[in-house]
Write a protein that holds these residues in place. Structure first.
Motif, PDB file in Angstrom:
ATOM      1  N   LYS A  44       0.843  -1.197   0.000  1.00  0.00           N
ATOM      2  CA  LYS A  44       0.000   0.000   0.000  1.00  0.00           C
ATOM      3  C   LYS A  44       0.883   1.253   0.000  1.00  0.00           C
ATOM      4  O   LYS A  44       0.612   2.213  -0.702  1.00  0.00           O
ATOM      5  N   ASP A  45       1.960   1.210   0.804  1.00  0.00           N
ATOM      6  CA  ASP A  45       2.891   2.335   0.887  1.00  0.00           C
ATOM      7  C   ASP A  45       3.919   2.328  -0.240  1.00  0.00           C
ATOM      8  O   ASP A  45       4.417   3.379  -0.633  1.00  0.00           O
ATOM      9  N   CYS A  46       4.258   1.144  -0.733  1.00  0.00           N
ATOM     10  CA  CYS A  46       5.285   0.983  -1.779  1.00  0.00           C
ATOM     11  C   CYS A  46       4.735   0.060  -2.865  1.00  0.00           C
ATOM     12  O   CYS A  46       5.076  -1.131  -2.909  1.00  0.00           O
ATOM     13  N   GLN A  55      11.895   7.561  -0.023  1.00  0.00           N
ATOM     14  CA  GLN A  55      10.694   7.185   0.730  1.00  0.00           C
ATOM     15  C   GLN A  55      11.046   6.877   2.190  1.00  0.00           C
ATOM     16  O   GLN A  55      10.310   7.243   3.099  1.00  0.00           O
ATOM     17  N   PHE A  56      12.154   6.179   2.378  1.00  0.00           N
ATOM     18  CA  PHE A  56      12.613   5.818   3.717  1.00  0.00           C
ATOM     19  C   PHE A  56      12.876   7.076   4.537  1.00  0.00           C
ATOM     20  O   PHE A  56      12.459   7.175   5.686  1.00  0.00           O
ATOM     21  N   LEU A  57      13.538   8.046   3.936  1.00  0.00           N
ATOM     22  CA  LEU A  57      13.825   9.315   4.607  1.00  0.00           C
ATOM     23  C   LEU A  57      12.524  10.051   4.938  1.00  0.00           C
ATOM     24  O   LEU A  57      12.382  10.609   6.029  1.00  0.00           O
ATOM     25  N   ILE A  88      14.864  -1.273  -0.439  1.00  0.00           N
ATOM     26  CA  ILE A  88      14.536  -2.280   0.567  1.00  0.00           C
ATOM     27  C   ILE A  88      13.289  -3.012   0.088  1.00  0.00           C
ATOM     28  O   ILE A  88      12.257  -2.389  -0.176  1.00  0.00           O
ATOM     29  N   ASP A  89      13.409  -4.334  -0.031  1.00  0.00           N
ATOM     30  CA  ASP A  89      12.236  -5.115  -0.414  1.00  0.00           C
ATOM     31  C   ASP A  89      11.483  -5.532   0.849  1.00  0.00           C
ATOM     32  O   ASP A  89      11.921  -5.257   1.968  1.00  0.00           O
ATOM     33  N   PHE A  90      10.370  -6.181   0.661  1.00  0.00           N
ATOM     34  CA  PHE A  90       9.535  -6.538   1.802  1.00  0.00           C
ATOM     35  C   PHE A  90      10.261  -7.452   2.786  1.00  0.00           C
ATOM     36  O   PHE A  90      10.154  -7.277   4.000  1.00  0.00           O
TER      37      PHE A  90
END
Length: 157
Positions: A44-46, A55-57, A88-90
């Motif tokens: 949902k987020d990625c 995105q992480f930042l 980063i993957d799931f």
């Protein structure tokens, strides 16, 4: 959810494979249903299945609105991106979350070590420690870096 790969033979990062489930169940305390729920939220987020540095930042900044999260976030991102592909993957994500939430002391210390050992040489040297202290000061919005509060002095102490 079987294995699904793209035309180049690479795993589709949006797909949670049976192998992914097996790895996550073996290395976290999450049940299959919990893993699937985490996966749903991650996508949902990625939607691409890839959490990039930007995105992480963005997420990190929400947790530390008063500070400057950039430097510290880069340390953490590099530690979570275990295959060094710049996203980063799931599986990488949930393994890190699992250690953060349920890991024992040794697992949490290893994660901290991986965050601090930026050049991945297996050693945290003085230079690494100064950089991490500076990043922590930025994150906490600490302006006073003189005397005993200077990063150099903190490392000496």
């Amino acid at each position: 959810m079987g294995n699904k790969a793209s035309s180049k033979g690479k795993k589709d990062p949006t797909v949670l494979t049976d192998d992914d489930l097996k790895t996550l169940k073996a290395n976290t305390q999450y049940t299959e249903d919990e893993i699937r729920a985490w996966h749903f939220g991650f996508l949902k987020d990625c939607p691409t299945g890839k959490l990039d540095r930007k995105q992480f930042l963005h997420v990190y900044r929400r947790f530390y609105p008063e500070g400057k999260a950039d430097k510290y976030c880069n340390f953490v991102f590099k530690a979570f991106d275990t295959d060094n592909n710049n996203w980063i993957d799931f599986t990488e994500f949930l393994l890190a979350v699992g250690v953060s939430q349920h890991g024992n002391l040794e697992e949490k210390l290893k994660m901290a070590f991986d965050i601090y050992d930026q050049n991945k040489d297996g050693v945290i040297n003085r230079k690494d420690m100064i950089k991490i202290i500076e990043a922590m000061y930025d994150l906490a919005n600490e302006e006073d870096r003189s005397g005993d509060k200077s990063p150099d002095r903190r490392v000496d102490l």
